[in-house]
Scaffold this motif. Structure first.
Motif, PDB file in Angstrom:
ATOM      1  N   LEU A  27      -4.716  -1.148  -4.320  1.00 56.01           N
ATOM      2  CA  LEU A  27      -5.748  -0.509  -5.121  1.00 56.01           C
ATOM      3  C   LEU A  27      -5.312  -0.455  -6.576  1.00 56.01           C
ATOM      4  N   GLU A  28      -6.277  -0.305  -7.459  1.00 56.86           N
ATOM      5  CA  GLU A  28      -6.007  -0.103  -8.869  1.00 56.86           C
ATOM      6  C   GLU A  28      -7.031   0.886  -9.416  1.00 56.86           C
ATOM      7  N   VAL A  29      -6.755   1.429 -10.593  1.00 58.65           N
ATOM      8  CA  VAL A  29      -7.649   2.405 -11.201  1.00 58.65           C
ATOM      9  C   VAL A  29      -8.561   1.721 -12.214  1.00 58.65           C
ATOM     10  N   ARG A  30      -9.843   1.981 -12.096  1.00 59.97           N
ATOM     11  CA  ARG A  30     -10.830   1.605 -13.101  1.00 59.97           C
ATOM     12  C   ARG A  30     -11.422   2.889 -13.672  1.00 59.97           C
ATOM     13  N   THR A  31     -12.272   2.761 -14.667  1.00 63.74           N
ATOM     14  CA  THR A  31     -12.844   3.960 -15.282  1.00 63.74           C
ATOM     15  C   THR A  31     -13.636   4.800 -14.288  1.00 63.74           C
ATOM     16  N   LYS A  70     -19.051   1.291  -3.317  1.00 62.51           N
ATOM     17  CA  LYS A  70     -18.071   1.983  -2.481  1.00 62.51           C
ATOM     18  C   LYS A  70     -17.888   1.261  -1.152  1.00 62.51           C
ATOM     19  N   ALA A  71     -16.681   1.352  -0.634  1.00 62.16           N
ATOM     20  CA  ALA A  71     -16.365   0.650   0.616  1.00 62.16           C
ATOM     21  C   ALA A  71     -17.250   1.109   1.760  1.00 62.16           C
ATOM     22  N   GLY A 113     -12.883   5.037 -11.019  1.00 65.35           N
ATOM     23  CA  GLY A 113     -12.038   5.521  -9.930  1.00 65.35           C
ATOM     24  C   GLY A 113     -11.191   4.411  -9.333  1.00 65.35           C
ATOM     25  N   TRP A 114     -10.730   4.618  -8.117  1.00 68.77           N
ATOM     26  CA  TRP A 114      -9.870   3.653  -7.445  1.00 68.77           C
ATOM     27  C   TRP A 114     -10.703   2.508  -6.872  1.00 68.77           C
ATOM     28  N   MET A 132      -5.471  12.729  -4.552  1.00 63.21           N
ATOM     29  CA  MET A 132      -5.492  12.540  -3.099  1.00 63.21           C
ATOM     30  C   MET A 132      -5.690  11.076  -2.710  1.00 63.21           C
ATOM     31  N   VAL A 133      -6.652  10.404  -3.351  1.00 67.44           N
ATOM     32  CA  VAL A 133      -6.946   9.017  -2.989  1.00 67.44           C
ATOM     33  C   VAL A 133      -5.821   8.088  -3.408  1.00 67.44           C
ATOM     34  N   GLY A 134      -5.337   8.243  -4.638  1.00 70.36           N
ATOM     35  CA  GLY A 134      -4.264   7.372  -5.104  1.00 70.36           C
ATOM     36  C   GLY A 134      -2.978   7.559  -4.335  1.00 70.36           C
ATOM     37  N   ARG A 135      -2.691   8.792  -3.966  1.00 70.34           N
ATOM     38  CA  ARG A 135      -1.467   9.082  -3.199  1.00 70.34           C
ATOM     39  C   ARG A 135      -1.503   8.358  -1.850  1.00 70.34           C
ATOM     40  N   THR A 136      -2.647   8.436  -1.177  1.00 66.60           N
ATOM     41  CA  THR A 136      -2.770   7.748   0.106  1.00 66.60           C
ATOM     42  C   THR A 136      -2.899   6.247  -0.087  1.00 66.60           C
ATOM     43  N   GLY A 137      -3.476   5.825  -1.204  1.00 68.17           N
ATOM     44  CA  GLY A 137      -3.554   4.391  -1.492  1.00 68.17           C
ATOM     45  C   GLY A 137      -2.191   3.734  -1.510  1.00 68.17           C
ATOM     46  N   GLY A 138      -1.184   4.487  -1.909  1.00 69.88           N
ATOM     47  CA  GLY A 138       0.169   3.953  -1.923  1.00 69.88           C
ATOM     48  C   GLY A 138       0.741   3.719  -0.540  1.00 69.88           C
TER      49      GLY A 138
END
Length: 341
Positions: free
Chosen positions: A66-70, A129-130, A72-73, A53-59
């Motif tokens: 955004l990028e992925v770390r261990t 977190k933001a 999360g985003w 969900m987060v990565g899809r909206t990040g696009g």
């Protein structure tokens, strides 16, 4: 009571969003086949990075890669492979949607993560977190508000006969409002933002969706959905887990219905066994409607039947059966007022 032109047929059924599997063609074909009156664009998180969900909206975000770390985003200095993967997943999903909705005319639901769930999920470069940084949370919300209309326009281009409903997913919203979101370390809780600010950010996003000629709605499958806040923010429908409703929420739900807000009621289990009798599945809807005291005829217009939450973790057979159970439960609700006349 408002005279409302609800953008779905009487007592329709739809899904929440996520669906099992990794093949978008199969998923879209199933959803359109089972939910022909109100299909939705399925999300397939089993594909991994960028399909969540987060990565899809990040696009969809503008000037905020955004990028992925261990953990999360995380906000990144520049777009990279993770965003490319997310955008590739979405592009393939839209290809499948376009193929299976040729000549379709009617309501169609798509989903994006909301600004407060993003703020509670996305990390800053510091690792926190933001949500912990009011300025960063504001930037995330502004970026999403700018990016969402472009996504809506792309879906409208591919399915020109559709009347789009844009579901803003806010599963973290109750935790945000109560100061229950854990910090990155997990040793403390992040302070709750001012409710006026929460409402304003949602209002900006809902207004951008409406300006893009789509219908803004909100989804939260957690307990304690702030129905009144979502109504005031401009959501024209609220999707929730009807099995978690507290009678203390009835007043706010009644006010929302009276204001013309639709209810997407989650009644079919998103995992585990599906009740065999469709009439049993929709009992929470009947009980809610009896408590708030509106006419059964309004139920058939204001209510849409859904699973209790997304089906991304369900077995494929259960997911298909759940969609069918939603459709059959909606038919039961639609037929009951006729029998009572």
């Amino acid at each position: 009571m408002k005279d409302v032109d609800y953008p779905w047929p009487p007592t329709a059924a739809t899904g929440v969003g996520s669906y099992p599997g990794t093949d978008p063609d199969e998923a879209v074909r199933t959803v359109v086949g089972e939910l022909g009156e109100l299909p939705h664009l399925p999300e397939l998180p089993e594909r991994g990075v960028g399909a969540d969900m987060v990565g899809r909206t990040g696009g969809l975000l503008v000037d905020l890669p955004l990028e992925v770390r261990t953990s999360g985003w995380r906000v990144a200095p520049r777009p990279g492979r993770d965003l490319q993967r997310a955008r590739g997943h979405l592009s393939r999903d839209l290809d499948a949607l376009e193929e299976h909705t040729q000549d379709y005319s009617g309501p169609l639901k798509i989903q994006i993560a909301g600004p407060w769930t993003l703020a509670a999920s996305v990390e800053l470069r510091s690792g926190e977190k933001a949500l912990a940084d009011p300025g960063a949370a504001a930037d995330l919300a502004a970026s999403l508000t700018e990016g969402a209309p472009a996504h809506i326009a792309e879906v409208q281009r591919r399915v020109p006969g559709a009347r789009l409903l844009v579901q803003v997913d806010e599963p973290a919203l109750p935790a945000v409002l109560t100061g229950a979101v854990p910090s990155a370390s997990g040793y403390r809780r992040l302070p709750a933002p001012d409710r006026v600010t929460v409402e304003a950010r949602l209002r900006d996003l809902f207004a951008a969706v409406a300006d893009a000629a789509a219908v803004p709605m909100a989804h939260c499958c957690a307990a304690g959905v702030p129905v009144d806040l979502l109504r005031r923010s401009g959501a024209r429908a609220v999707s929730l887990d009807a099995t978690l409703l507290d009678p203390a929420q009835d007043e706010h739900i009644g006010a929302a219905v009276e204001d013309g807000v639709g209810l997407f009621t989650g009644v079919v289990p998103s995992a585990g066994g599906v009740l065999s009798d469709p009439a049993d599945n929709v009992d929470p809807v009947r009980e809610l409607w009896n408590r708030i005291g509106f006419a059964p005829e309004l139920l058939t217009r204001a209510v849409v039947v859904t699973p209790t939450c997304g089906l991304g973790r369900a077995a494929p057979d259960h997911a298909r059966a759940a969609l069918r159970a939603c459709r059959e439960g909606a038919r039961v609700l639609r037929e009951e007022p006729r029998r009572q006349r």
